[in-house]
Design a protein around this motif. Structure first.
Motif, mmCIF file in Angstrom:
data_model
loop_
_atom_site.group_PDB
_atom_site.id
_atom_site.type_symbol
_atom_site.label_atom_id
_atom_site.label_comp_id
_atom_site.label_asym_id
_atom_site.label_seq_id
_atom_site.Cartn_x
_atom_site.Cartn_y
_atom_site.Cartn_z
ATOM 1 N N ASN A 141 48.750 33.714 24.595
ATOM 2 C CA ASN A 141 47.656 32.852 25.038
ATOM 3 C C ASN A 141 47.421 33.015 26.542
ATOM 4 O OD1 ASN A 141 45.709 30.768 24.244
ATOM 5 N ND2 ASN A 141 46.874 29.444 25.595
ATOM 6 N N ARG A 142 48.507 33.111 27.307
ATOM 7 C CA ARG A 142 48.375 33.348 28.750
ATOM 8 C C ARG A 142 47.742 34.712 29.014
ATOM 9 N NH1 ARG A 142 53.702 31.469 29.011
ATOM 10 N NH2 ARG A 142 54.487 33.534 29.598
ATOM 11 N N ILE A 143 48.163 35.704 28.230
ATOM 12 C CA ILE A 143 47.648 37.059 28.415
ATOM 13 C C ILE A 143 46.137 37.113 28.183
ATOM 14 C CG2 ILE A 143 47.593 39.351 27.311
ATOM 15 C CD1 ILE A 143 50.671 39.117 27.089
ATOM 16 N N ILE A 144 45.671 36.512 27.110
ATOM 17 C CA ILE A 144 44.229 36.599 26.816
ATOM 18 C C ILE A 144 43.406 35.853 27.859
ATOM 19 C CG2 ILE A 144 44.113 34.604 25.235
ATOM 20 C CD1 ILE A 144 42.157 37.953 25.040
ATOM 21 N N ARG A 145 43.980 34.796 28.429
ATOM 22 C CA ARG A 145 43.261 34.093 29.493
ATOM 23 C C ARG A 145 43.177 34.931 30.758
ATOM 24 N NH1 ARG A 145 44.855 27.631 29.013
ATOM 25 N NH2 ARG A 145 43.954 27.354 26.937
ATOM 26 N N GLU A 146 44.252 35.648 31.060
ATOM 27 C CA GLU A 146 44.222 36.557 32.218
ATOM 28 C C GLU A 146 43.172 37.654 32.009
ATOM 29 O OE1 GLU A 146 45.820 36.330 35.044
ATOM 30 O OE2 GLU A 146 47.430 34.906 34.655
ATOM 31 N N LEU A 147 43.121 38.193 30.797
ATOM 32 C CA LEU A 147 42.152 39.258 30.501
ATOM 33 C C LEU A 147 40.719 38.730 30.573
ATOM 34 C CD1 LEU A 147 43.958 41.105 27.550
ATOM 35 C CD2 LEU A 147 43.885 41.747 29.969
ATOM 36 N N GLU A 148 40.523 37.506 30.106
ATOM 37 C CA GLU A 148 39.184 36.916 30.174
ATOM 38 C C GLU A 148 38.741 36.752 31.623
ATOM 39 O OE1 GLU A 148 36.137 33.902 30.572
ATOM 40 O OE2 GLU A 148 38.229 33.580 31.148
ATOM 41 N N ARG A 149 39.698 36.435 32.498
ATOM 42 C CA ARG A 149 39.374 36.286 33.921
ATOM 43 C C ARG A 149 39.001 37.626 34.548
ATOM 44 N NH1 ARG A 149 44.416 32.311 34.445
ATOM 45 N NH2 ARG A 149 43.381 30.373 33.832
ATOM 46 N N ILE A 150 39.607 38.706 34.047
ATOM 47 C CA ILE A 150 39.203 40.042 34.530
ATOM 48 C C ILE A 150 37.743 40.284 34.181
ATOM 49 C CG2 ILE A 150 39.538 42.538 34.234
ATOM 50 C CD1 ILE A 150 42.521 41.963 33.802
ATOM 51 N N GLY A 151 37.356 39.920 32.959
ATOM 52 C CA GLY A 151 35.950 40.046 32.562
ATOM 53 C C GLY A 151 35.043 39.247 33.482
ATOM 54 N N ASP A 152 35.490 38.042 33.860
ATOM 55 C CA ASP A 152 34.708 37.207 34.785
ATOM 56 C C ASP A 152 34.570 37.882 36.144
ATOM 57 O OD1 ASP A 152 34.438 35.267 32.859
ATOM 58 O OD2 ASP A 152 36.044 33.987 33.633
ATOM 59 N N GLN A 153 35.671 38.451 36.645
ATOM 60 C CA GLN A 153 35.619 39.121 37.952
ATOM 61 C C GLN A 153 34.660 40.308 37.923
ATOM 62 O OE1 GLN A 153 36.926 37.811 40.472
ATOM 63 N NE2 GLN A 153 38.752 36.678 39.910
ATOM 64 N N LEU A 154 34.705 41.073 36.835
ATOM 65 C CA LEU A 154 33.783 42.216 36.712
ATOM 66 C C LEU A 154 32.335 41.752 36.666
ATOM 67 C CD1 LEU A 154 35.821 44.364 34.160
ATOM 68 C CD2 LEU A 154 35.285 44.996 36.522
ATOM 69 N N THR A 155 32.095 40.644 35.968
ATOM 70 C CA THR A 155 30.739 40.094 35.910
ATOM 71 C C THR A 155 30.295 39.615 37.284
ATOM 72 O OG1 THR A 155 31.110 39.396 33.627
ATOM 73 C CG2 THR A 155 29.255 38.396 34.776
ATOM 74 N N ASN A 156 31.208 38.996 38.037
ATOM 75 C CA ASN A 156 30.886 38.563 39.402
ATOM 76 C C ASN A 156 30.466 39.741 40.267
ATOM 77 O OD1 ASN A 156 31.550 35.908 38.837
ATOM 78 N ND2 ASN A 156 33.645 36.078 39.594
ATOM 79 N N ILE A 157 31.171 40.866 40.115
ATOM 80 C CA ILE A 157 30.850 42.066 40.898
ATOM 81 C C ILE A 157 29.462 42.584 40.535
ATOM 82 C CG2 ILE A 157 31.486 44.484 41.300
ATOM 83 C CD1 ILE A 157 34.424 43.564 40.759
ATOM 84 N N VAL A 158 29.191 42.629 39.239
ATOM 85 C CA VAL A 158 27.883 43.112 38.770
ATOM 86 C C VAL A 158 26.770 42.215 39.287
ATOM 87 C CG1 VAL A 158 26.444 43.475 36.734
ATOM 88 C CG2 VAL A 158 28.821 44.206 36.705
ATOM 89 N N THR A 159 26.988 40.910 39.226
ATOM 90 C CA THR A 159 25.975 39.937 39.656
ATOM 91 C C THR A 159 25.724 40.032 41.151
ATOM 92 O OG1 THR A 159 26.687 38.438 37.898
ATOM 93 C CG2 THR A 159 25.367 37.485 39.662
ATOM 94 N N LEU A 160 26.801 40.270 41.915
ATOM 95 C CA LEU A 160 26.685 40.286 43.372
ATOM 96 C C LEU A 160 26.020 41.549 43.896
ATOM 97 C CD1 LEU A 160 27.454 38.648 45.918
ATOM 98 C CD2 LEU A 160 29.604 39.916 45.957
ATOM 99 N N SER A 161 26.217 42.670 43.219
ATOM 100 C CA SER A 161 25.695 43.940 43.737
ATOM 101 C C SER A 161 24.270 44.180 43.252
ATOM 102 C CB SER A 161 26.598 45.096 43.297
ATOM 103 O OG SER A 161 26.758 45.116 41.894
#
Length: 213
Positions: free
Chosen positions: A87-107
């Motif tokens: 459960n901790r692992i999947i939450r960490e992975l979901e946060r990676i997806g969020d970070q990638l989306t933040n990068i896409v949105t910002l650029s």
């Protein structure tokens, strides 16, 4: 008819397969974003956001499976710790997806040429880390997971270098563009991706060790 033991083993295998699928989607997001930087199109942007949506969907499925197992199955302490670890692992992975989306949105499209070298360098290292996490989980390979943890020092070095480059421009009284400022923010997002991957590797190492005791 499935016994309770077989039911748990089947659910357990599904959880691991879905975690591996999420890692595949995250790798796909980095590849799609690299292509987007080279040639930005609305279609590529849509594919990146779809991949992130798939990550969120898999996170929900995994959490649902974990809750279902805990509510229906009497488990020993080791198995409960394994489930909580996943459960901790999947939450960490979901946060990676969020970070990638933040990068896409910002650029913006106008930033792609300036951001491309930095992001490609980060992705080269972190793409390897994602692949190692995937191999480590699939093969229960502790050494590969340890390599993920060691590799993060290169990510931290890149982030520090990006910051120092901006400081140098300021000290030299160079003109600071919006893209220059974005590199600092995006570099921080990329550095956080490395942190999340390290957390995943450490958590899986812990759950493996728990089961072996």
């Amino acid at each position: 008819m499935l016994t309770r033991h077989n039911y748990y083993e089947e659910k357990r295998m599904k959880i691991e397969k879905r975690v591996l699928k999420v890692l595949h989607n995250l790798m796909q997001m980095t590849e799609l974003y690299t292509e987007y930087l080279q040639q930005p199109t609305e279609e590529k942007l849509a594919w990146i956001l779809k991949a992130e949506g798939d990550v969120n969907e898999y996170e929900e499925r995994i959490e649902k499976s974990i809750l279902e197992i805990i509510s229906l199955q009497q488990l020993d302490v080791k198995e409960i710790k394994w489930l909580l670890g996943m459960n901790r692992i999947i939450r960490e992975l979901e946060r990676i997806g969020d970070q990638l989306t933040n990068i896409v949105t910002l650029s913006d499209v106008d930033d792609t040429k300036e951001l491309q070298p930095m992001i490609k360098t980060f992705f080269r290292i972190e793409g390897e880390m994602i692949d190692w996490v995937k191999q480590g989980i699939a093969n229960k390979d502790k050494q590969i997971l340890q390599n993920v943890i060691k590799q993060d020092r290169h990510v931290n070095k890149l982030n520090k270098g990006t910051y120092n480059n901006l400081v140098h421009l300021i000290n030299e009284k160079e003109h600071i563009t919006e893209s220059n400022l974005k590199t600092i923010i995006i570099s921080r997002f990329l550095e956080r991706i490395g942190d999340h991957l390290v957390n995943v590797a450490r958590t899986y190492l812990e759950v493996c060790e728990e089961r072996e005791e």
